[in-house]
Each structure stands twice: as C-alpha cells, then as structure tokens.
Design a protein around this motif. Structure first.
Motif, short mmCIF file in Angstrom:
data_model
loop_
_atom_site.label_atom_id
_atom_site.label_comp_id
_atom_site.label_asym_id
_atom_site.label_seq_id
_atom_site.Cartn_x
_atom_site.Cartn_y
_atom_site.Cartn_z
N ASN A 89 -9.99 7.86 -6.31
CA ASN A 89 -9.86 9.06 -6.73
C ASN A 89 -10.32 10.38 -5.61
O ASN A 89 -11.07 9.75 -4.88
CB ASN A 89 -10.59 9.33 -7.85
CG ASN A 89 -9.92 8.96 -9.26
OD1 ASN A 89 -8.61 8.72 -9.14
ND2 ASN A 89 -10.61 7.94 -10.04
N ASN B 163 -9.79 9.52 -18.65
CA ASN B 163 -8.51 10.36 -18.18
C ASN B 163 -8.03 11.15 -19.76
O ASN B 163 -7.70 10.27 -20.78
CB ASN B 163 -7.23 9.46 -17.68
CG ASN B 163 -7.81 9.01 -16.36
OD1 ASN B 163 -7.73 9.66 -15.42
ND2 ASN B 163 -8.00 7.69 -16.47
N ARG C 79 -9.81 11.74 -14.82
CA ARG C 79 -11.19 11.25 -14.52
C ARG C 79 -11.12 11.39 -12.88
O ARG C 79 -10.31 10.81 -12.33
CB ARG C 79 -11.34 9.77 -14.88
CG ARG C 79 -12.73 9.30 -14.41
CD ARG C 79 -12.78 7.93 -14.86
NE ARG C 79 -11.87 7.00 -14.42
CZ ARG C 79 -11.79 5.66 -14.59
NH1 ARG C 79 -12.88 4.91 -15.32
NH2 ARG C 79 -11.03 4.78 -14.18
#
Ligand SMILES: N[C@H](CCC[C@H](N)C(=O)O)C(=O)O
Length: 336
Positions: A78, A212, A231
């Motif tokens: 991420n 999420n 997230r």
C-alpha cells in the motif's frame, strides 16, 4: 535499465515492478521504501494524477513462483508501506503483464495466502484489455479480519449504530479485511465513509489491523455502486476486493436482488467491473472481471531502484487511457 509500468484497474492505480529483470532483487525494506516514495502524491512519479489524493495507490511487485501452474507471484504494498494480502484490481493488471510476457491466457498467480486462477476475458470495450481474476479464500469469523468488541463472532447484515445510521454492515476477509455498509449514499454521505474509514484505520477498539471500509448502494437487480476507503491508502476510485466482498454480501443478504453464479455489475467512481459469486457449499469465491489498463512505461537504472532515487526515471505515456475514458463515458449509470 529496468522497465516499470504505471497501470490501473477501474482507476485504482499502481506501479508494477517485475523483480525477475533485476540483477540483484530489492530487499523487503527497499521495496517498501520504493512503494512509499513512487506513489507519494507530492514527490512520487506522475504524482498529482487525476486520482483521489494519491498519484498511485500502491506498488505491485512481481517475482518468480515455483507453485504449480503459477506464472509468477504478486506482492501488494500500500502507499503507506503496509503489506496487503490481496489486491483485486492490481491482480488483473499483473495477470495481463504475465499473459503478455509468456503468451499464456489462463494460469495462476501466487499471492500471499493462495494461488489464484486468472484468465483473459473479452474486452469490456474497444481498447480496454479485460481480465478475470479469482478472489478467495472468503471467511467471516472475527479472527480472520481480525475484529473484536462488536458483540458477535460474525457481522452479517447487521446495524452498527456507532459506525453509521441507516447502514447495515457485513464483515468478511477475501482474504484482506473488508467492512461493507449497505445503505443509500444520501443517508451515508460520502464524507461518512471517510470519517468511518479514518476511525477504523487508526488506533481503535474494533479492527486492530485496520480494515478496508466500503459503502455499497443497491441500484437494482444485480447492480451495485461501491466506493471504498482503503486501509493504508484512503479513498480510492475503486477497490477490487471491496467490490468483490460487496458482491458476496449482496448475494447473501438480498437473494431476491442478487443470485449466486449470476453476473453482477458493480459501478464505482473509477468506472465499472463485473463480478460472479460462486457458492460451493458455503465456500465462496468471486470472479472479478474488469479492465487492466497500462497508462505509462517507465525506464530507470537498477541502481536507482536500490537507492530509491527516481530522478533519472524516464516516463512514456501509452494511448490506453483515452480508450478507458471512452468506456467510462459510455456507462449508463448516470453517475459519470
Ligand atoms: N488496501 C488494501 C489492499 C489493496 C486492495 C485494493 N486495491 C483492491 O483492488 O483489492 C488492503 O490493505 O487490504
């Protein structure tokens, strides 16, 4: 020189790095540092693109895999540097990359928790390369997200007043963690999604690893609109695993409007995907079908990747975004 790609699935944007090109592969620390830098909305590559807040939502790292039938592995990092177990939109772009690299159209990709079946699909529109990817395993128990202090071991079609009024929630792992709220956007207010997503992805008593968070609006039989606060990222144009999780909840909670095995159309702020939920005696899997668009080709010296220095990266745009914009413009969802 090393080739990277900037890609998107429903405008959920990623960079792809195929580690098999490198003389010396990046360490885990180097990969995380590169992910945080290259996706940064201020000094990353192609930053400030037309996405929400970030130039990109993550880095997808491809490597070899010795698993049966797998043409490669995918690691999902991420934009905040956290590692995700799965990424549905990203897996479609990785599948296209491996298909074009090997000339094969149906194979598996090794992901953190399982090897997932992927295959080339008929293009959703002219110039919009389309792939189908398997989303699984799917679990609902609180240990698999994890979550706690919500008064039950599973949350399926439940109101949670402290999370939002007029919304019914379902929590599931696919295998990354998702909390899906069904309601209508007028009552849920998009900033409600950002408020809830932010609360559940900082220190909180419910989701210790974050989650999420998606708001899903039923637009008719077999038709949803879904937006996700991801997230480790924040609000994105689309979240493949979020749209898949919402499709499972739709079939489970509203069987009069959504059926297993039937194609569901899921609109999102970045476009549209199709899903098909399979129920094998309570074991659920989802086919996530959508675009795999390559928007930019990037060349950079290998040493600069190790040094996390992007100043010598050369970037060339492809012509694929025009075709994707045409596709989005043609959608009759009345939201675009
Ligand atoms: N932020 C997610 C990973 C990316 C998932 C999303 N981009 C998708 O397409 O599934 C997580 O931390 O679980």
């Amino acid at each position: 020189m090393v080739q990277l790609l900037k890609v998107h699935g429903s405008q959920n944007k990623f960079f792809i790095l195929d580690q098999t090109q490198l003389t010396h592969k990046l360490s885990s620390q180097e990969r995380v540092a590169l992910a945080k830098h290259i996706t940064d909305s201020n000094d990353g590559l192609l930053h400030g693109a037309d996405g929400l807040l970030h130039g990109a939502d993550g880095l997808l790292v491809i490597d070899d895999s010795d698993h049966d039938g797998a043409l490669g592995s995918m690691e999902v990092i991420n934009t905040d540097g956290s590692i995700a177990s799965m990424c549905g939109n990203g897996l479609r772009t990785v599948s296209r990359y491996l298909a074009e690299k090997t000339g094969q159209d149906a194979f598996k990709v090794a992901t953190q928790d399982s090897d997932l079946a992927v295959h080339k699909e008929t293009d959703l529109a002219a110039g919009v390369p389309t792939f189908s990817v398997e989303i699984s395993p799917v679990t609902f128990n609180k240990e698999s997200l994890p979550f706690d202090h919500l008064g039950a071991d599973q949350i399926i079609d439940q109101p949670i007043p402290e999370f939002g009024v007029g919304v019914r929630f379902t929590a599931l792992a696919v295998p990354n963690p998702h909390l899906i709220g069904f309601g209508n956007f007028k009552t849920m207010k998009p900033d409600g999604l950002k408020v809830l997503g932010t609360m559940l992805n900082q220190r909180n008593p419910y989701f210790p690893d974050g989650v999420n968070v998606s708001f899903a609006e039923i637009q008719g039989p077999d038709t949803l609109f879904v937006q996700t606060f991801e997230r480790g990222v924040g609000l994105t144009n689309a979240c493949g695993t979020g749209m898949s999780a919402a499709s499972i909840a739709f079939c489970l909670n509203r069987p009069e409007l959504a059926e297993f095995e039937k194609t569901i159309t899921v609109y999102n702020p970045g476009g549209m995907v199709k899903t098909r939920v399979h129920n094998n005696d309570g074991e659920y899997t989802v086919d996530l079908i959508g675009n795999a668009t390559f928007t930019h080709e990037i060349e950079i010296p290998e040493a600069d990747l190790h040094a996390n220095d992007l100043t010598r990266a050369s970037v060339t745009a492809t012509d694929e975004q025009d075709a994707y914009d045409e596709f989005v413009g043609s959608l009759d969802n009345g939201r675009f």
